[in-house]
Design an enzyme around this catalytic site. Structure first.
Site, PDB file in Angstrom:
ATOM      1  N   ARG A   1       0.937  -1.198  -0.039  1.00 18.39           N
ATOM      2  CA  ARG A   1       0.175  -0.119   0.049  1.00 18.39           C
ATOM      3  C   ARG A   1       0.801   1.328  -0.063  1.00 18.39           C
ATOM      4  O   ARG A   1       1.528   1.484   1.028  1.00 18.39           O
ATOM      5  CB  ARG A   1      -0.945  -0.067   1.158  1.00 18.39           C
TER       6      ARG A   1
ATOM      7  N   HIS B   1      -3.326   4.533   4.761  1.00 18.35           N
ATOM      8  CA  HIS B   1      -4.523   3.693   4.974  1.00 18.35           C
ATOM      9  C   HIS B   1      -5.753   4.367   4.444  1.00 18.35           C
ATOM     10  O   HIS B   1      -6.405   3.846   3.655  1.00 18.35           O
ATOM     11  CB  HIS B   1      -4.705   3.442   6.298  1.00 18.35           C
TER      12      HIS B   1
ATOM     13  N   TYR C   1       4.939   5.509  10.673  1.00 21.62           N
ATOM     14  CA  TYR C   1       5.317   3.990  11.095  1.00 21.62           C
ATOM     15  C   TYR C   1       6.033   3.361   9.999  1.00 21.62           C
ATOM     16  O   TYR C   1       6.245   2.162  10.199  1.00 21.62           O
ATOM     17  CB  TYR C   1       3.844   3.189  11.297  1.00 21.62           C
TER      18      TYR C   1
END
Lengths: 364, 345
Positions: A257, A261, A270
């Site tokens: 990805r 998100h 992160y």
């Protein structure tokens, strides 16, 4: 039962755009000539364009939220094209390239993200269920649908799309138990995009996800999810198995990805730039473009045509959003039940009276 | 009642056999009906409610499922997408929670979230309630969770005829229905007209005894208890109107309100815990609608706000005739168990 060996994945098209042999998989893409591959490329490019356009529209305040699929175009477009239109798709909220390939009306798709509707399109128009937001819930629906195909003696099948995070859910594991027990004609298509919001896949699984399925009695295939040909081949194999009465297959499409998100997420908290750069080098579109260019199937004329097509679709999306009108205030009372409900009718009537109590007749 | 409702179609059946006949009739009439659950095939269900159905209709119509409640409900959703009309059995009340997410987040919402494009004609049968001396998780009354959830219809039967006709109506409904079966009344016998045609009367409450002093609302397993209490009260000169609620979502408030406007007093009884239960909703709504008719505060006679206790305690936990009669006294302003009660906690 593992169709690929643990840890390996099937690749037919390298990141440098080289076609490599993959015995057992090559025959399933034999019908994909340069024109067909170019068509897959076009759908991937348009999916990416829709995705970036939607992201921009969120930044401009036209929609409230968008879940980008940037980087997962090959996984979605390749698998979607290996299905028949009469097969039924059960996906999550990120399967918007699959929806595009199945001919979704862009207005209904985007109305969800504008906050006008909960699920958007009519599932029976494109044989694709309302997107599931509860993670993994749709896998059970796909299995039940597939059981119904079997009861009907139809050769329709179903496919469940879900992510690496979903594989930790009980529903997904129960779905595999049911699918195996009834030999349901279903494909479990896991896009392992490496992250469940911020949690890396290592939190969900310490071994390749594809290794789990054989424990349920379900053969699995692990593919390079950024390779549209490998994904197409794996899905075609799984679909053929399902149609032939051989039951479920599990596919792990290893992808990434590249975006957040959702538009509300901040992936810099992160993951590293280096990691992103590493995956950018494995971009699903670049390799097809390199290959097609090398074999002379993507000249300037074709590139211009595809670019114009994607501009048109992006304009349609923008126009669709701008054309959306706020829904009727009382319409959220509609369709809670299929049959008349006196209790709700009374409540609606009271709220209607409340709205009518304002000057001008309606709370604005 | 139709012309066909002749003596030949009326049989004396237990409540569980009535459900069995209702399932048989639904399976016969509509080949999209499938029955699914744990142990319902070869065994015929732990209460034998599905006895003989698998042999008659085959394993694709009467499906022994893996032991997974979310799986049962979730696959039923997929079957409904495909045009099927699944009837799921949850083996015991306390086992429904693993399937709770699929029921409240999927089954209940799919019709609304698809603007009515997708229908969820799923019936979920749940044996519920206590009084059978069983171990924990086998005696619960979870109906309020589902009545609280928008998009679900919730009903319960109290006699063999209702078991048969309400089940057939539930299966015929295009909406999802939680069908709660009073398991301690499974062996109650009654006359059942097997030709009764589903007639959309499921959501109507039924006045069982007419009275002028108190409206006593009960449902499911406590309906016979309420009738016993009404009979005992009448010996004491108190006229109790017993209403079998039948539908818990929607509630037939019109019927209850009509009764309370006559009696001026309301008692609601159920086995489920009191807090946030059906009794609370009924008391609140009737107070809103009938405030000026009330002679006394609505009373609730319910289970306590404890986990369902071990079997040795269940006679204390479960409402019985005497506890209802105590509430009758309170409602009538007569001396009762709380007349001298003080609580300094």
């Amino acid at each position: 039962m593992l169709l690929t060996h643990s840890g390996e994945y099937v690749q037919l098209l390298t990141p440098r755009g080289e076609r490599v042999d993959a015995p057992g998989f090559d025959p399933w893409v034999a019908d994909i000539g340069s024109a067909e591959l170019r068509s897959l490329y076009e759908d991937m490019l348009i999916s990416r364009r829709l995705d970036t356009e939607a992201t921009a529209l969120q930044r401009q305040g036209e929609i409230g939220l968008w879940p980008p699929l940037l980087g997962q175009e090959a996984a979605q477009v390749g698998s979607a094209h290996a299905l028949r239109q009469s097969d039924f798709v059960f996906g999550s909220y990120r399967e918007n390239a699959v929806a595009y390939c199945r001919g979704v009306d862009l207005t209904t798709m985007i109305s969800v993200w504008r906050g006008n509707a909960n699920a958007g399109w009519n599932p029976y128009d494109i044989s694709m269920a309302a997107p599931a937001i509860i993670i993994g819930a749709q896998t059970l629906h796909a299995v039940g649908y597939a059981m119904g195909c079997d009861f009907d003696a139809s050769d329709d099948i179903s496919i469940a799309y879900f992510g690496d995070g979903a594989t930790s859910q009980g529903d997904v594991n129960e779905a595999m138990v049911f699918a195996a027990s009834y030999a349901a004609p279903v494909i479990f298509f896991c896009q392992n995009n490496q992250y469940a919001i911020s949690e890396p896949v290592g939190v969900q699984a310490t071994k390749p996800i594809a290794d789990r399925a054989p424990g349920f009695g379900i053969p699995s295939i692990r593919v390079d999810g950024n390779d549209v040909l490998a994904v197409f081949a794996a899905t075609a194999i799984a679909a053929d198995r399902a149609r032939s009465g051989n039951g479920p297959t599990f596919i792990e499409a290893v992808t990434y990805r590249m975006g957040p998100h959702t538009t509300s997420d901040d992936p810099t908290r992160y993951r590293s730039d280096d990691e992103l750069a590493e995956w950018r080098a494995k971009d699903p579109l670049d390799r097809v473009e390199r290959y097609l260019t090398r074999i002379g199937a993507l000249d300037d004329t074709e590139t211009a045509r595809i670019s114009e097509h994607s501009d048109t679709v992006a304009r349609e999306l923008r126009a669709a959003i701008r054309a959306l009108r706020p829904p009727e205030p009382l319409s959220f009372f509609d369709n809670v039940f299929a049959e008349p409900n006196r209790h709700l009718a009374r409540q609606r009537s009271q709220h209607e009276a409340y709205l009518a109590s304002f000057d001008g007749g309606e709370l604005s | 009642m139709t012309e066909q409702a002749t003596a030949g179609a009326v049989r004396t059946l237990t409540l569980s056999k009535s459900i069995n006949e209702g399932l048989r009739r639904a399976l016969t009439d509509d080949d999209k009906v499938v029955v699914m659950g744990e142990d319902i095939g070869e065994l015929g269900g732990v209460f034998r409610v599905t006895d003989g159905l698998k042999a008659e209709f085959g394993p694709q119509r009467v499906i022994d499922t893996p032991l997974a409640e979310a799986g049962i409900i979730g696959t039923a959703v997929g079957l409904a997408y495909r045009g099927y009309r699944p009837v799921c059995e949850i083996q015991f009340d306390g086992f429904i929670y693993p399937g709770f997410d699929q029921i409240v987040a999927q089954v209940a919402k799919l019709h609304a979230r698809t603007n009515g494009d997708v229908r969820m004609p799923i019936t979920i049968r749940v044996p519920f309630g206590g009084g059978i001396g069983s171990v924990e998780h086998h005696s619960e009354s979870p109906e309020a969770y589902f009545a609280h959830t928008a998009g679900l219809r919730v009903v319960t039967c109290s006699n063999p005829q209702d078991a048969y006709s309400m089940l057939r109506e539930a299966i015929a409904s295009d909406d999802p229905v939680l069908f709660f079966e009073p398991k301690r009344r499974y062996w109650t016998k009654g006359e059942v007209d097997l030709e009764h045609v589903p007639d959309q009367s499921m959501e109507r409450a039924r006045v069982l005894t007419s009275g002028t002093d108190i409206t006593l609302v009960a449902y499911g397993p406590l309906v016979p208890t309420a009738l016993d209490a009404a009979a005992a009260a009448s010996e004491d000169g108190i006229s109790v109107e017993v209403i079998d609620l039948r539908s818990l979502q929607p509630v037939d408030f019109d019927a209850v309100a009509a009764s309370v406007r006559v009696t001026g007093r309301l008692i609601v009884t159920h086995e489920a815990q009191r807090f946030g239960g059906m009794g609370a909703e009924i008391s609140a709504t009737i107070t809103e609608r009938c405030f000026e008719f009330l002679e006394s505060a609505p009373e609730r006679v319910t289970g306590f706000d404890t986990p369902y206790p071990p079997a040795a305690f269940e006679d204390h936990f479960l409402p019985d005739m005497d506890r209802i009669l105590d509430a009758v006294d309170r409602s009538m302003g007569r001396r009762n168990s709380l007349s001298e009660w003080r609580f300094d906690g």
